[in-house]
Motif scaffolding. Sequence first.
Motif, PDB file in Angstrom:
ATOM      1  N   ASP A   1     -12.472  -4.337   1.350  1.00 26.64           N
ATOM      2  CA  ASP A   1     -13.202  -3.393   2.209  1.00 26.64           C
ATOM      3  C   ASP A   1     -14.706  -3.341   1.898  1.00 26.64           C
ATOM      4  OD1 ASP A   1     -10.823  -2.875   3.468  1.00 26.64           O
ATOM      5  OD2 ASP A   1     -10.482  -0.936   2.510  1.00 26.64           O
TER       6      ASP A   1
ATOM      7  N   ARG B   1      14.548  -2.248   4.589  1.00 28.16           N
ATOM      8  CA  ARG B   1      13.549  -2.776   5.529  1.00 28.16           C
ATOM      9  C   ARG B   1      13.464  -4.304   5.473  1.00 28.16           C
ATOM     10  NH1 ARG B   1      13.463   1.391   8.356  1.00 28.16           N
ATOM     11  NH2 ARG B   1      11.910   3.017   8.057  1.00 28.16           N
TER      12      ARG B   1
ATOM     13  N   PRO C   1       0.873  -5.457  11.538  1.00 28.79           N
ATOM     14  CA  PRO C   1       1.256  -5.887  12.888  1.00 28.79           C
ATOM     15  C   PRO C   1       1.851  -4.748  13.718  1.00 28.79           C
ATOM     16  CG  PRO C   1       2.902  -6.591  11.306  1.00 28.79           C
ATOM     17  CD  PRO C   1       1.746  -6.043  10.513  1.00 28.79           C
TER      18      PRO C   1
ATOM     19  N   ALA D   1       0.837  -1.216   0.000  1.00 28.72           N
ATOM     20  CA  ALA D   1       0.000   0.000   0.000  1.00 28.72           C
ATOM     21  C   ALA D   1       0.863   1.254   0.000  1.00 28.72           C
ATOM     22  CB  ALA D   1      -0.957  -0.014   1.189  1.00 28.72           C
TER      23      ALA D   1
ATOM     24  N   HIS E   1      -6.914  -6.358   9.582  1.00 29.66           N
ATOM     25  CA  HIS E   1      -5.809  -5.407   9.738  1.00 29.66           C
ATOM     26  C   HIS E   1      -5.939  -4.557  10.998  1.00 29.66           C
ATOM     27  CE1 HIS E   1      -8.021  -1.719   8.487  1.00 29.66           C
ATOM     28  NE2 HIS E   1      -8.716  -2.542   7.729  1.00 29.66           N
TER      29      HIS E   1
ATOM     30  N   TYR F   1      -4.987   0.889  -3.939  1.00 28.20           N
ATOM     31  CA  TYR F   1      -3.852   1.611  -3.350  1.00 28.20           C
ATOM     32  C   TYR F   1      -3.339   2.656  -4.339  1.00 28.20           C
ATOM     33  CZ  TYR F   1      -3.889  -2.109   0.177  1.00 28.20           C
ATOM     34  OH  TYR F   1      -4.251  -2.983   1.166  1.00 28.20           O
TER      35      TYR F   1
ATOM     36  N   SER G   1       0.117   0.135  11.781  1.00 22.54           N
ATOM     37  CA  SER G   1       0.418   1.111  10.723  1.00 22.54           C
ATOM     38  C   SER G   1       1.705   1.894  10.988  1.00 22.54           C
ATOM     39  CB  SER G   1      -0.758   2.038  10.397  1.00 22.54           C
ATOM     40  OG  SER G   1      -0.808   3.145  11.254  1.00 22.54           O
ATOM     41  N   GLY G   2       2.434   1.586  12.046  1.00 24.23           N
ATOM     42  CA  GLY G   2       3.763   2.197  12.218  1.00 24.23           C
ATOM     43  C   GLY G   2       4.173   2.470  13.653  1.00 24.23           C
TER      44      GLY G   2
END
Length: 316
Positions: A130, A284, A215, A26, A186, A65, A218-219
């Motif tokens: 969604d 990452r 997980p 995304a 999510h 996205y 979102s940050g």
Amino acid sequence: MTTNLLKRRPLGTIAPDVAAISIGCAPLGSMPDTFDYEVTEQNAIATVLAALESPLNYLDTAAAYADGESERRVGLALRQIGGLPEGAFLHTKEGRNPDGDYSGETVKRRFHRSLEHLDVDRIDLVFLHDPESISWDEAWATGGPVEALQALRDEGLIGHLGVAGGPVEMEIRFVESGVFDAVITHNRYTLLNRAADPLLTLAAEKGLAVLNAAPYGSGILAKGPAQYPRYAYQTAESGAVDRAFRFQDICDRHGVPLAAAALQFSLRDPRISNTIVGMTRPERIQQTIDFANWDIPAACWDEILAEPFDHADLIR
Ligand SMILES: NC(=O)c1ccc[n+]([C@@H]2O[C@H](COP(=O)([O-])OP(=O)(O)OC[C@H]3O[C@@H](n4cnc5c(N)ncnc54)[C@H](OP(=O)(O)O)[C@@H]3O)[C@@H](O)[C@H]2O)c1
């Protein structure tokens, strides 16, 4: 002896052996309204290529996205290496268009756009994306989105259908319909919020592939609550930020990165087939592997698991 949490796993009945972690693409489409920062095409392509060369060779994207930009960038990377490598896996999701139209015709048109963007002629797994944005009856109507996806599967253009969404009660209803082989939840099974717990149990018992996205909420659980006090794409409530600081303190005392605990919390759960992690830089990939392999002492887990967490579903 520590368990190898990166061991490849079955994806329900869909595939016998896929990566334990998939790359959530995304943010690779550049979605500053959702994630608060921009991502260049070059970085997006480099991240996808690094993933496909690594044990994390599973890509999660969606037509929605950045309205196709994530898929287009994934497709640019795939073209550079002559398509999806052996052993890698890719899924996408189809849903409403930017005007909110979620008819079967729209879903079908967008699916064909996904094939073009990704430069493939069929996709093994496609999610209804969604469906909380429409009613249950609209989802299942004649000429509606579920029927359109079933028709594409019957034509052989889609291998399996999944459902991906937010509200847990709605997701349970879709799982109980018997039409789907996979489910994505999510931000609802993390150190901070475990509202999806009954969904994970039900879906795993029914043999669906269970994919746990976001997980890190979102940050916040990767970058830490001081740097990124947002949960599920909005400013986090103060209670969640306080609890994130408590998890951070526990991890700091044990010399464990908060992200390692947040990631392994999902990877350790036997109900979860795959954990979807968003990331926007090639470095990452190795950091994620290191988090998955981090040796977290039992005493650290004891403290983490004794902390309170939210059971209530999120609003979005
Ligand atoms: N309805 C649905 O189907 C649905 C809903 C939500 C999410 N998803 C999928 O699941 C994916 C994952 O969710 P998410 O991306 O929202 O949340 P997430 O995986 O919980 O967190 C992503 C964030 O964590 C950061 N991060 C990742 N690795 C890091 C590291 N090693 N060090 C520091 N920061 C790190 C990323 O930062 P950087 O950008 O700096 O790398 C990004 O800001 C999405 O990308 C999407 O593909 C699906």
